[in-house]
Design a protein around this motif. Sequence first.
Motif, short mmCIF file in Angstrom:
data_model
loop_
_atom_site.label_atom_id
_atom_site.label_comp_id
_atom_site.label_asym_id
_atom_site.label_seq_id
_atom_site.Cartn_x
_atom_site.Cartn_y
_atom_site.Cartn_z
N GLY A 314 -27.82 38.01 -58.88
CA GLY A 314 -27.44 39.45 -58.95
C GLY A 314 -26.68 39.89 -57.60
N VAL A 315 -25.78 39.09 -57.29
CA VAL A 315 -25.11 39.44 -56.13
C VAL A 315 -24.07 40.37 -56.58
N GLY A 316 -23.61 40.52 -57.81
CA GLY A 316 -22.63 41.61 -58.19
C GLY A 316 -23.16 43.18 -58.32
N GLY A 317 -24.23 43.35 -58.47
CA GLY A 317 -24.84 44.71 -58.68
C GLY A 317 -24.46 45.38 -59.81
N HIS A 318 -25.02 46.58 -59.94
CA HIS A 318 -24.68 47.55 -61.50
C HIS A 318 -23.09 47.52 -61.28
N TYR A 319 -22.29 47.47 -62.56
CA TYR A 319 -21.07 47.60 -62.90
C TYR A 319 -20.96 48.62 -64.06
N ASN A 320 -20.02 49.37 -63.60
CA ASN A 320 -19.48 50.31 -64.78
C ASN A 320 -17.96 50.12 -64.83
N PRO A 321 -17.46 49.50 -65.84
CA PRO A 321 -15.81 49.08 -66.05
C PRO A 321 -15.06 50.42 -66.23
N PRO A 322 -13.95 50.26 -65.39
CA PRO A 322 -12.90 51.46 -65.55
C PRO A 322 -12.59 52.02 -67.06
N ASP A 323 -12.51 53.29 -67.24
CA ASP A 323 -12.10 53.48 -68.61
C ASP A 323 -10.81 53.07 -68.86
N MET A 324 -9.86 52.80 -68.15
CA MET A 324 -8.70 52.25 -68.40
C MET A 324 -9.11 50.88 -69.13
N PHE A 325 -9.67 50.00 -68.34
CA PHE A 325 -9.94 48.66 -68.62
C PHE A 325 -10.82 48.64 -70.03
N GLU A 327 -10.41 50.92 -72.47
CA GLU A 327 -9.68 51.35 -73.50
C GLU A 327 -8.48 50.36 -73.77
N ALA A 328 -7.96 49.51 -72.72
CA ALA A 328 -7.41 48.32 -72.94
C ALA A 328 -8.05 47.21 -73.88
N MET A 329 -9.17 46.99 -73.34
CA MET A 329 -9.87 45.85 -74.10
C MET A 329 -10.35 46.52 -75.64
N LEU A 330 -10.48 47.83 -75.70
CA LEU A 330 -10.72 48.25 -77.11
C LEU A 330 -9.49 48.01 -78.03
N ALA A 331 -8.37 48.56 -77.33
CA ALA A 331 -6.94 48.25 -78.14
C ALA A 331 -6.63 46.81 -78.53
N VAL A 332 -7.19 45.83 -77.48
CA VAL A 332 -6.98 44.58 -77.99
C VAL A 332 -7.77 43.97 -79.00
N VAL A 333 -8.84 44.44 -78.80
CA VAL A 333 -9.96 44.33 -80.04
C VAL A 333 -9.14 44.57 -81.38
N MET A 334 -8.84 45.85 -81.31
CA MET A 334 -8.44 46.64 -82.48
C MET A 334 -6.98 45.94 -83.18
N LEU A 335 -6.40 45.32 -82.27
CA LEU A 335 -5.09 44.63 -82.58
C LEU A 335 -5.29 43.38 -83.19
N ILE A 336 -6.39 42.75 -82.61
CA ILE A 336 -6.79 41.29 -83.08
C ILE A 336 -7.24 41.55 -84.49
N GLY A 337 -8.24 42.64 -84.63
CA GLY A 337 -8.90 42.99 -86.03
C GLY A 337 -7.81 43.18 -87.00
N LEU A 338 -6.94 43.96 -86.86
CA LEU A 338 -5.68 44.36 -87.60
C LEU A 338 -5.04 43.19 -87.91
N THR A 339 -4.63 42.21 -87.10
CA THR A 339 -3.85 41.24 -87.36
C THR A 339 -4.60 40.26 -88.32
N TYR A 340 -5.94 39.89 -88.16
CA TYR A 340 -6.56 38.96 -88.90
C TYR A 340 -7.02 39.64 -90.17
N THR A 341 -7.07 40.94 -90.27
CA THR A 341 -6.97 41.57 -91.57
C THR A 341 -5.99 41.43 -92.45
#
Length: 354
Positions: A314-325, A327-341
């Motif tokens: 528990g040394v890292g504490g509570h973490y709220n990922p930045p919105d930009m990060f 959004e980038a992860m969501l875009a990557v997931v959507m691109l991978i999903g589209l590619t394999y579809t």
Amino acid sequence: MSRFGAADISETFEGVLEGCAKTVAGLGAFATLVCVGLLVFTVVKLGGGSPSASDIADGARNVEIFQKVLIAGVVGLSIGATFLFWGEEFLGAGQLVLAAALFFAPLYLPSIFGGGSPNEATEKAMGALQIGGTILGVLGLMVLMVDVFIRVNQRVKTGTKADHLKYGKGIKEENEKRNVFLGKCWQLPYCRKFVREKCPIFLSGRTCWKELVGCMCEESVIRNAMDNKPIPKDALLAANFIPHNHKLSIDQKKQRCYSCVIFNEHQRHKYKAGMWITVPGFIACYALFHPLLFAAVSGILQQINKVINHATLGVGGHYNPPDMFVEAMLAVVMLIGLTYTMKLLEFTVFKIKL
């Protein structure tokens, strides 16, 4: 004195490129493996016990060197492997899997080797693994997208490769404009006019791939047309003149369809229709369900952080990922999903011929 032709020069050049690619891929794989091992060793050695401040400082400096070599290693591995295995199904997926293994190293390494006490050196080592994974993931995603783009372009233009066709191979399109989208066999460009006018499939308003018999695969259809055999214009009566080859099984007849240039054109139309649905569908899904998808990705990242915190005491504490990060992860997931579809669509239309 022997002379080298253009083909010999091209073959020699390809051999040199392949040799260079093997060297780059081999060195990249070796550098990646060694640096990953050294970074893991750093985490294990300096994360356990009570290392001195000088040991931690030395470890942090070494990690900076390992990180640079790791980046060069994953880049070389990706470029070399892409050249050597271009077109293979596992190429992009393999790079993404390896990238995920590096990026999520902080998730599983502490649970394997023990949490220990995080310090500057171990945190930099974990970060170096994640940087290597990020770079490899970006390269793997680019390879995957370029591969799919080339496949889509080829399939839209030609459908099944010509060397996989048996019936109608080499036949040119008819001069008359007949290429109805998702049309019947006699509405497609390879239906020959002199056969069509005496074809019971055409006169009955049916399609050859549903009847499992046609002008490309059944000799009697062509022979009757050349002999000018009269066939009723009435659709119901013309259906009685459709020939049925009882010497072949249903599966054998289907295989004839799968190897026919006309059926391939029909499949190409289906593939284009599927593309027109798939791409806008993903865009619409992203736009309509963006808040829900954003929240889901953010929740997954927070859950991963909780697991890492549990493993590292528990040394890292509570973490709220930045919105930009997020959004980038969501875009990557959507691109991978589209590619394999799109890969699934290609497999469905041109491999199993649905």
